[in-house]
Write an enzyme that holds these catalytic residues in place. Structure first.
Site, PDB file in Angstrom:
ATOM      1  N   TYR A  52       0.850  -1.191   0.000  1.00 48.36           N
ATOM      2  CA  TYR A  52       0.000   0.000   0.000  1.00 48.36           C
ATOM      3  C   TYR A  52       0.889   1.245   0.000  1.00 48.36           C
ATOM      4  O   TYR A  52       1.571   1.545   0.988  1.00 48.36           O
ATOM      5  CB  TYR A  52      -0.925   0.019   1.202  1.00 48.36           C
ATOM      6  CG  TYR A  52      -1.988  -1.063   1.213  1.00 48.36           C
ATOM      7  CD1 TYR A  52      -2.247  -1.829   0.078  1.00 48.36           C
ATOM      8  CD2 TYR A  52      -2.737  -1.321   2.348  1.00 48.36           C
ATOM      9  CE1 TYR A  52      -3.219  -2.818   0.080  1.00 48.36           C
ATOM     10  CE2 TYR A  52      -3.727  -2.312   2.360  1.00 48.36           C
ATOM     11  CZ  TYR A  52      -3.950  -3.054   1.228  1.00 48.36           C
ATOM     12  OH  TYR A  52      -4.915  -4.036   1.236  1.00 48.36           O
ATOM     13  N   SER A 218     -13.524  -4.637  -0.217  1.00 45.32           N
ATOM     14  CA  SER A 218     -14.385  -3.997  -1.225  1.00 45.32           C
ATOM     15  C   SER A 218     -15.867  -4.230  -0.931  1.00 45.32           C
ATOM     16  O   SER A 218     -16.615  -4.699  -1.797  1.00 45.32           O
ATOM     17  CB  SER A 218     -14.034  -4.486  -2.633  1.00 45.32           C
ATOM     18  OG  SER A 218     -12.828  -3.928  -3.085  1.00 45.32           O
ATOM     19  N   PRO A 219     -16.322  -3.906   0.285  1.00 40.23           N
ATOM     20  CA  PRO A 219     -17.713  -4.191   0.652  1.00 40.23           C
ATOM     21  C   PRO A 219     -18.740  -3.313  -0.050  1.00 40.23           C
ATOM     22  O   PRO A 219     -19.934  -3.598   0.027  1.00 40.23           O
ATOM     23  CB  PRO A 219     -17.722  -3.926   2.162  1.00 40.23           C
ATOM     24  CG  PRO A 219     -16.641  -2.903   2.367  1.00 40.23           C
ATOM     25  CD  PRO A 219     -15.568  -3.282   1.387  1.00 40.23           C
ATOM     26  N   GLY A 223     -17.977  -6.302  -8.639  1.00 36.17           N
ATOM     27  CA  GLY A 223     -16.921  -6.851  -9.474  1.00 36.17           C
ATOM     28  C   GLY A 223     -15.543  -6.528  -8.927  1.00 36.17           C
ATOM     29  O   GLY A 223     -15.375  -6.170  -7.766  1.00 36.17           O
ATOM     30  N   PHE A 229     -21.433   0.377  -5.864  1.00 30.98           N
ATOM     31  CA  PHE A 229     -22.824   0.159  -6.261  1.00 30.98           C
ATOM     32  C   PHE A 229     -23.773   1.083  -5.509  1.00 30.98           C
ATOM     33  O   PHE A 229     -24.863   1.378  -5.986  1.00 30.98           O
ATOM     34  CB  PHE A 229     -23.236  -1.298  -6.044  1.00 30.98           C
ATOM     35  CG  PHE A 229     -23.093  -1.790  -4.626  1.00 30.98           C
ATOM     36  CD1 PHE A 229     -24.092  -1.576  -3.687  1.00 30.98           C
ATOM     37  CD2 PHE A 229     -21.948  -2.470  -4.227  1.00 30.98           C
ATOM     38  CE1 PHE A 229     -23.959  -2.019  -2.377  1.00 30.98           C
ATOM     39  CE2 PHE A 229     -21.812  -2.931  -2.921  1.00 30.98           C
ATOM     40  CZ  PHE A 229     -22.814  -2.699  -2.003  1.00 30.98           C
TER      41      PHE A 229
END
Length: 309
Positions: A52, A218-219, A223, A229
């Site tokens: 990171y 990535s909650p 994709g 979303f």
């Protein structure tokens, strides 16, 4: 904030994890605010990786909080190693790389130990005996107290667990209401549909059977980094309609409900949030323990475009 005793450890962990992948985009002052906001919301687990910001995120984290023993003891800190940069990028679970990576991580974090070290994505060239040697050295020296993996399937975990003396306690995988391969094939078993294809070898069930804590990265993404979303009414109109309606019902935001969809699962899945927005930390944290009903949970799953036979 809901806390769980992580199996096979002495760690009492929040079910929301603060991911620190992007903090090198912030000033030191803003990083300090980010970390303190997370703590104020009850988050006590902080997730790093040596890649990171090419290690910069770990250094900035320690600098922002003026790391010292009294601050350190209030945190559960985990980091990951194994991904290396090259012409194409590659994975390295060699003994030498694991040991040198941990030394670098500890130096950048200004701490003597990690609560958890994760192997970051599988290495097909892994020699389990080398990993075992590295883990034993790290455990015996006190540099790492617990070990886990990221994005591993059951047989990869079994192969590694056969050789190492330490119990693997975490598997970090991608999971959200808009990215559900972890559960799709179990729901649509024996159906002639795309969702019935078992893409992960029943990782969810395996981890539950073996008391391995799942962490969902990535909650809020659909994709593989296809974008969020929540609020994307063009691609996910029905899902956002349901998220908004349930948010109104519980007096929270759609982000909170998206978090609650994961925390509702009985596997005690931890939600890794990587936002640098203070408001979203609060929204996600509010989803730690919202009691979505069974019907609401399935309604959200279906609204994301999934099949319920």
């Amino acid at each position: 904030m809901k806390y769980n005793q992580m199996p096979h450890t002495d760690l009492n962990v929040s079910n929301i994890v603060m991911g620190l992948m992007r903090i090198n985009q912030l000033s030191i002052t803003d990083i300090e605010k980010l970390i303190h906001t997370a703590q104020e919301e009850g988050i006590n687990v902080f997730d790093h990786a040596d890649i990171y910001g090419k290690g910069e995120c770990e250094s900035l984290f320690a600098e922002a909080i003026s790391m010292n023993p009294s601050i350190r003891e209030k945190m559960v800190i985990q980091s990951k190693c194994g991904i290396r940069k090259g012409a194409t990028g590659f994975f390295d679970f060699s003994k030498e790389h694991i040991l040198s990576s941990v030394d670098g991580i500890l130096k950048r974090l200004q701490t003597d130990y990690l609560d958890i070290l994760l192997l970051h994505r599988p290495d097909p060239l892994m020699e389990p005996s080398e990993v075992a040697e590295a883990f034993t050295i790290l455990k015996d020296s006190g540099k790492v107290r617990n070990f886990g993996v990221s994005n591993h399937n059951p047989m990869q975990i079994e192969l590694l667990q056969r050789e190492i003396d330490q119990k693997l306690v975490v598997n970090q995988v991608q999971f959200s209401v808009a990215h559900t391969p972890l559960i799709d094939s179990g729901i649509t078993l024996n159906m002639n549909t795309d969702s019935s294809i078992n893409r992960d070898s029943s990782t969810l069930e395996y981890c539950r059977l073996n008391d391995i804590t799942l962490q969902a990265w990535s909650p809020f993404q659909s994709g593989f980094f296809d974008g969020p979303f929540v609020g994307n009414t063009d691609k996910f109109p029905q899902l956002n309609t349901v998220l908004t309606r349930l948010a109104d019902k519980y007096g929270v935001t759609p982000t909170t409900i998206a978090t609650a969809w994961i925390t509702r699962h009985p596997a005690n899945i931890q939600v890794v949030i990587g936002t640098t927005n203070l408001g979203r930390i609060k929204e996600a944290s509010a989803g730690s323990n919202i009691p979505l009903t069974r019907e609401e949970w399935y309604e959200l799953y279906a609204a994301a475009g999934n099949i319920i036979p």
